[in-house]
Motif scaffolding. Structure first.
Motif, short mmCIF file in Angstrom:
data_model
loop_
_atom_site.label_atom_id
_atom_site.label_comp_id
_atom_site.label_asym_id
_atom_site.label_seq_id
_atom_site.Cartn_x
_atom_site.Cartn_y
_atom_site.Cartn_z
N GLU A 1 -39.44 -39.31 40.89
CA GLU A 1 -38.29 -39.92 40.23
C GLU A 1 -37.02 -39.10 40.38
O GLU A 1 -36.03 -39.37 39.71
CB GLU A 1 -38.61 -40.14 38.75
CG GLU A 1 -39.80 -41.06 38.51
CD GLU A 1 -39.97 -41.44 37.04
OE1 GLU A 1 -39.02 -41.99 36.47
OE2 GLU A 1 -41.05 -41.17 36.49
N GLU A 2 -37.03 -38.10 41.29
CA GLU A 2 -35.83 -37.29 41.47
C GLU A 2 -34.77 -38.12 42.17
O GLU A 2 -35.05 -38.90 43.07
CB GLU A 2 -36.14 -36.04 42.30
CG GLU A 2 -37.09 -35.05 41.64
CD GLU A 2 -38.55 -35.40 41.90
OE1 GLU A 2 -38.80 -36.46 42.51
OE2 GLU A 2 -39.42 -34.62 41.50
N GLU A 3 -33.51 -37.91 41.76
CA GLU A 3 -32.40 -38.68 42.31
C GLU A 3 -32.29 -38.51 43.83
O GLU A 3 -32.06 -39.48 44.56
CB GLU A 3 -31.10 -38.26 41.61
CG GLU A 3 -29.83 -38.77 42.26
CD GLU A 3 -29.25 -37.76 43.23
OE1 GLU A 3 -28.73 -38.19 44.27
OE2 GLU A 3 -29.34 -36.56 42.95
N LYS A 4 -32.48 -37.29 44.33
CA LYS A 4 -32.38 -37.05 45.77
C LYS A 4 -33.45 -37.82 46.53
O LYS A 4 -33.23 -38.31 47.64
CB LYS A 4 -32.50 -35.56 46.07
CG LYS A 4 -31.30 -34.74 45.63
CD LYS A 4 -31.46 -33.28 46.02
CE LYS A 4 -30.25 -32.47 45.59
NZ LYS A 4 -30.38 -31.04 45.96
N PHE A 5 -34.63 -37.94 45.94
CA PHE A 5 -35.73 -38.66 46.59
C PHE A 5 -35.41 -40.15 46.65
O PHE A 5 -35.68 -40.82 47.66
CB PHE A 5 -37.03 -38.42 45.83
CG PHE A 5 -38.25 -38.85 46.58
CD1 PHE A 5 -38.81 -38.05 47.56
CD2 PHE A 5 -38.85 -40.07 46.31
CE1 PHE A 5 -39.93 -38.45 48.27
CE2 PHE A 5 -39.98 -40.49 47.01
CZ PHE A 5 -40.52 -39.67 47.99
N ILE A 6 -34.83 -40.68 45.58
CA ILE A 6 -34.45 -42.09 45.55
C ILE A 6 -33.43 -42.39 46.65
O ILE A 6 -33.56 -43.36 47.40
CB ILE A 6 -33.88 -42.47 44.18
CG1 ILE A 6 -34.93 -42.28 43.08
CG2 ILE A 6 -33.37 -43.91 44.17
CD1 ILE A 6 -34.38 -42.40 41.68
N VAL A 7 -32.42 -41.53 46.76
CA VAL A 7 -31.38 -41.72 47.77
C VAL A 7 -31.98 -41.68 49.17
O VAL A 7 -31.59 -42.45 50.05
CB VAL A 7 -30.28 -40.66 47.62
CG1 VAL A 7 -29.29 -40.73 48.78
CG2 VAL A 7 -29.55 -40.83 46.30
N LYS A 8 -32.96 -40.81 49.38
CA LYS A 8 -33.61 -40.72 50.69
C LYS A 8 -34.30 -42.02 51.06
O LYS A 8 -34.23 -42.48 52.20
CB LYS A 8 -34.62 -39.56 50.69
CG LYS A 8 -35.25 -39.27 52.04
CD LYS A 8 -36.14 -38.05 51.97
CE LYS A 8 -36.73 -37.72 53.35
NZ LYS A 8 -37.60 -36.52 53.28
N ALA B 1 -28.46 -52.09 48.55
CA ALA B 1 -28.85 -50.89 47.80
C ALA B 1 -28.08 -49.68 48.32
O ALA B 1 -27.63 -48.83 47.55
CB ALA B 1 -30.36 -50.67 47.92
N GLY B 2 -27.94 -49.59 49.64
CA GLY B 2 -27.17 -48.50 50.22
C GLY B 2 -25.71 -48.55 49.84
O GLY B 2 -25.06 -47.52 49.64
N LEU B 3 -25.16 -49.76 49.71
CA LEU B 3 -23.77 -49.90 49.29
C LEU B 3 -23.58 -49.40 47.86
O LEU B 3 -22.56 -48.78 47.53
CB LEU B 3 -23.34 -51.37 49.38
CG LEU B 3 -23.19 -51.95 50.79
CD1 LEU B 3 -22.86 -53.44 50.71
CD2 LEU B 3 -22.12 -51.21 51.58
N VAL B 4 -24.56 -49.67 47.00
CA VAL B 4 -24.48 -49.18 45.62
C VAL B 4 -24.50 -47.66 45.59
O VAL B 4 -23.71 -47.02 44.88
CB VAL B 4 -25.63 -49.76 44.77
CG1 VAL B 4 -25.63 -49.15 43.38
CG2 VAL B 4 -25.51 -51.28 44.68
N ILE B 5 -25.42 -47.07 46.36
CA ILE B 5 -25.49 -45.60 46.44
C ILE B 5 -24.17 -45.04 46.95
O ILE B 5 -23.65 -44.04 46.44
CB ILE B 5 -26.63 -45.17 47.38
CG1 ILE B 5 -27.99 -45.53 46.77
CG2 ILE B 5 -26.56 -43.68 47.67
CD1 ILE B 5 -28.36 -44.73 45.54
N TYR B 6 -23.58 -45.69 47.95
CA TYR B 6 -22.30 -45.25 48.50
C TYR B 6 -21.22 -45.26 47.42
O TYR B 6 -20.47 -44.30 47.26
CB TYR B 6 -21.90 -46.16 49.65
CG TYR B 6 -20.54 -45.87 50.23
CD1 TYR B 6 -20.37 -44.94 51.24
CD2 TYR B 6 -19.40 -46.53 49.76
CE1 TYR B 6 -19.12 -44.66 51.77
CE2 TYR B 6 -18.14 -46.26 50.28
CZ TYR B 6 -18.01 -45.33 51.29
OH TYR B 6 -16.77 -45.05 51.80
N ALA B 7 -21.15 -46.35 46.66
CA ALA B 7 -20.13 -46.46 45.61
C ALA B 7 -20.31 -45.38 44.56
O ALA B 7 -19.33 -44.84 44.03
CB ALA B 7 -20.20 -47.86 44.97
N ILE B 8 -21.57 -45.05 44.26
CA ILE B 8 -21.84 -43.99 43.28
C ILE B 8 -21.43 -42.63 43.85
O ILE B 8 -20.76 -41.83 43.18
CB ILE B 8 -23.33 -43.97 42.90
CG1 ILE B 8 -23.70 -45.23 42.13
CG2 ILE B 8 -23.67 -42.72 42.08
CD1 ILE B 8 -25.19 -45.37 41.86
#
Length: 215
Positions: free
Chosen positions: A78-85, A193-200
């Motif tokens: 559940e680590e944030e870096k793992f989610i982004v990966k 999903a990638g667009l949301v990560i980008y915006a964050i």
């Protein structure tokens, strides 16, 4: 695991208008089955841990062979870096294995409707992480995004569907899809999903603006 898989199948088949059309123990089995399955499933639930290796590798192969296939990753990480990966690799959503069944159903329906799913808690955690990241990259113009593209990106983050965005902005759905494709190209994201990560990551919008307006 067989018990987990059978339990998941039984649960999914209870959801309205959902049907499990295939199951696989390993990533290789899944790829083999998909090669002879037509039409393709609308969505794949993929475990990150499988007997024949890393589920991330299976995810990457799936996105290479079937770019439009929607994939929700199941994992204990559940680590944030793992989610982004996972999202960078093309996953449309991520769920922990201890997720409530109601959340699972919500995630599936959200991915089918908007191409992604993030819980509010997950979004808050990621925004908080990037807000206080000392190595964050500040991009004032959003990497060359136009005002219209940023407007559409915000609506995507608010979980509006393409028809809903078109109606709100008085545009055709085709025009909205064109802007969405431009967003994907400019940001390097694979999907919504990638667009949301980008915006964050770029902190393009204030937290309050992410809330979808209610009629």
């Amino acid at each position: 695991q067989l018990l987990f898989r059978k339990g998941m199948i039984a649960l999914l088949n209870q959801f309205n208008s959902m049907e499990v059309v295939l199951e696989a123990e390993t990533g290789n089995q899944l790829l083999q089955q998909l090669s002879s399955t037509r039409p393709l499933p609308d969505l794949v639930l993929l475990d990150i841990s499988m007997p024949d290796g890393n589920g991330l590798e299976t995810l990457q192969q799936l996105k290479q062979r079937y770019p439009v296939l929607r994939i929700i990753m199941l994992t204990i990480h559940e680590e944030e870096k793992f989610i982004v990966k996972l999202i960078d690799a093309g996953a449309n959503a991520y769920l922990a294995k201890n997720t409530d069944p109601a959340v699972l159903e919500e995630a599936i329906r959200s991915v089918l409707a908007t191409d992604f799913y993030f819980s509010q808690a997950m979004l808050n955690a990621m925004r908080h992480a990037y807000k206080y990241n000392k190595n964050k990259i500040q991009v004032e113009d959003g990497d060359g995004l136009t005002n219209r593209e940023k407007e559409i990106l915000l609506l995507i983050c608010q979980e509006y569907t393409t028809p809903e965005i078109a109606a709100r902005l008085f545009l055709s759905e085709r025009t909205v899809e064109g802007h969405r494709n431009n967003l994907l190209q400019k940001t390097g994201a694979r999907n919504a999903a990638g667009l949301v990560i980008y915006a964050i990551q770029k902190q393009l919008f204030e937290a309050e603006s992410w809330r979808k307006e209610t009629p």
